[in-house]
Design a protein around this motif. Structure first.
Motif, PDB file in Angstrom:
ATOM      1  N   PRO A 103       4.567   6.205   4.642  1.00 41.95           N
ATOM      2  CA  PRO A 103       2.937   5.860   4.393  1.00 41.95           C
ATOM      3  C   PRO A 103       3.563   4.314   4.372  1.00 41.95           C
ATOM      4  O   PRO A 103       4.831   3.778   4.126  1.00 41.95           O
ATOM      5  CB  PRO A 103       1.859   6.590   3.849  1.00 41.95           C
ATOM      6  CG  PRO A 103       2.279   7.674   3.634  1.00 41.95           C
ATOM      7  CD  PRO A 103       4.511   7.309   3.505  1.00 41.95           C
ATOM      8  N   THR A 104       2.610   3.521   5.456  1.00 44.59           N
ATOM      9  CA  THR A 104       2.815   2.350   5.668  1.00 44.59           C
ATOM     10  C   THR A 104       2.218   1.668   4.618  1.00 44.59           C
ATOM     11  O   THR A 104       1.964   0.288   3.931  1.00 44.59           O
ATOM     12  CB  THR A 104       2.273   1.579   6.592  1.00 44.59           C
ATOM     13  OG1 THR A 104       0.883   1.487   6.872  1.00 44.59           O
ATOM     14  CG2 THR A 104       3.342   2.039   8.096  1.00 44.59           C
ATOM     15  N   THR A 106       2.488   2.219   1.268  1.00 44.42           N
ATOM     16  CA  THR A 106       3.759   2.906  -0.071  1.00 44.42           C
ATOM     17  C   THR A 106       3.641   1.545  -0.962  1.00 44.42           C
ATOM     18  O   THR A 106       4.892   0.517   0.131  1.00 44.42           O
ATOM     19  CB  THR A 106       4.157   3.517   0.326  1.00 44.42           C
ATOM     20  OG1 THR A 106       3.371   4.852   1.056  1.00 44.42           O
ATOM     21  CG2 THR A 106       5.164   4.121  -0.349  1.00 44.42           C
TER      22      THR A 106
END
Length: 273
Positions: A103-104, A106
């Protein structure tokens, strides 16, 4: 007889000894899952050195390493396996090539306005549109009172002068080492809506850095983000590693990936004293 170049390359690869991938071990970062600990079997030049501080205390890496056990939003199990060796020299590939899925938002990462405003997302206000002049320059690292979230009252008490454009807020999250714990913790310290709005209305701060996965307190998650990102001028950097540095003035340098269409991105951040 001349050996064809392709055959020569293949023979060379087959003659290479098989090497295990190793990772350095420290108290802060244990052995990276999926790799072997360093033993006495290799010469010093094959033992990777993983640093937090460079240049005899002049450069500090304030971004976290990505490992399967680092915390993920609303997860008890961390981010899990996110990286794998898709092509391996041990299996006959000419080179090692890894792939990852993550996920971006994170680890140490940045938010763009499109994170919480759908109209901004549709208009293209992604991480590739963020101003690098905001993400790089003089910054103030401050210690926040440890017994509360960041409210308007707390912001007033910090007495951050006008003209300061970048501030990194170190909170109880660092003391509790929350970014080193696999299970997501909703009791982390963050900005309440009134604290976020006070910062926007009464300071010149355009880069806000915090030491857990969200700039906003869990109970004010969306309202605080909305206050920060409404004007599309404030950039939020979350998940910073601030345990190795003293409060004071530094030069901060943060670079997100140029992910067109993404509202968040992993980011590498350093402080230079």
């Amino acid at each position: 007889m001349t050996v064809p170049p392709l055959l020569l390359l293949l023979l060379t690869l087959l003659s290479l000894p098989s090497l295990l991938i190793h990772a350095a071990v420290s108290d802060a970062y244990p052995t990276i899952p999926g790799t072997a600990p360093i033993d006495g079997g290799f010469s010093d030049d094959l033992k990777p050195i993983r640093r937090e501080v460079y240049g005899e205390g002049k450069i500090f890496d304030i971004s976290h390493r990505y490992t399967p056990d680092m915390p993920a939003w609303d997860s008890k199990e961390g981010i899990g396996r996110f990286l794998w060796l898709a092509a391996s020299m041990k299996n006959g590939s000419l080179a090692n090539n890894s792939e990852m899925k993550i996920p971006t938002h994170t680890g140490t990462h940045v938010d763009s306005p499109g994170h919480v405003y759908d109209e901004y997302y549709d208009a293209g206000f992604d991480v590739d549109s963020l101003d690098l002049q905001v993400l790089n320059g003089p910054a103030l690292l401050v210690d926040v009172p440890r017994n509360k979230n960041i409210t308007a009252e707390v912001m007033k008490s910090l007495n951050i002068p006008r003209g300061v454009r970048r501030v990194l807020f170190r909170t109880l999250n660092t003391d509790r080492r929350l970014m080193f714990k696999k299970e997501f913790d909703t009791s982390y310290v963050g900005f309440m809506k009134d604290g976020a709005q006070w910062l926007v209305d009464n300071t010149d701060i355009k880069l806000v850095g915090v030491d857990y996965l969200s700039v906003a307190a869990y109970d004010d998650l969306i309202p605080s983000h909305l206050a920060f990102l409404k004007g599309r001028e404030t950039i939020l950097v979350e998940g910073l590693k601030l345990d190795d540095v003293k409060a004071g003035v530094y030069s901060v340098h943060c670079l997100p990936l140029r992910l067109v269409g993404a509202e968040g991105s992993p980011i590498r951040c350093i402080l230079i004293s």
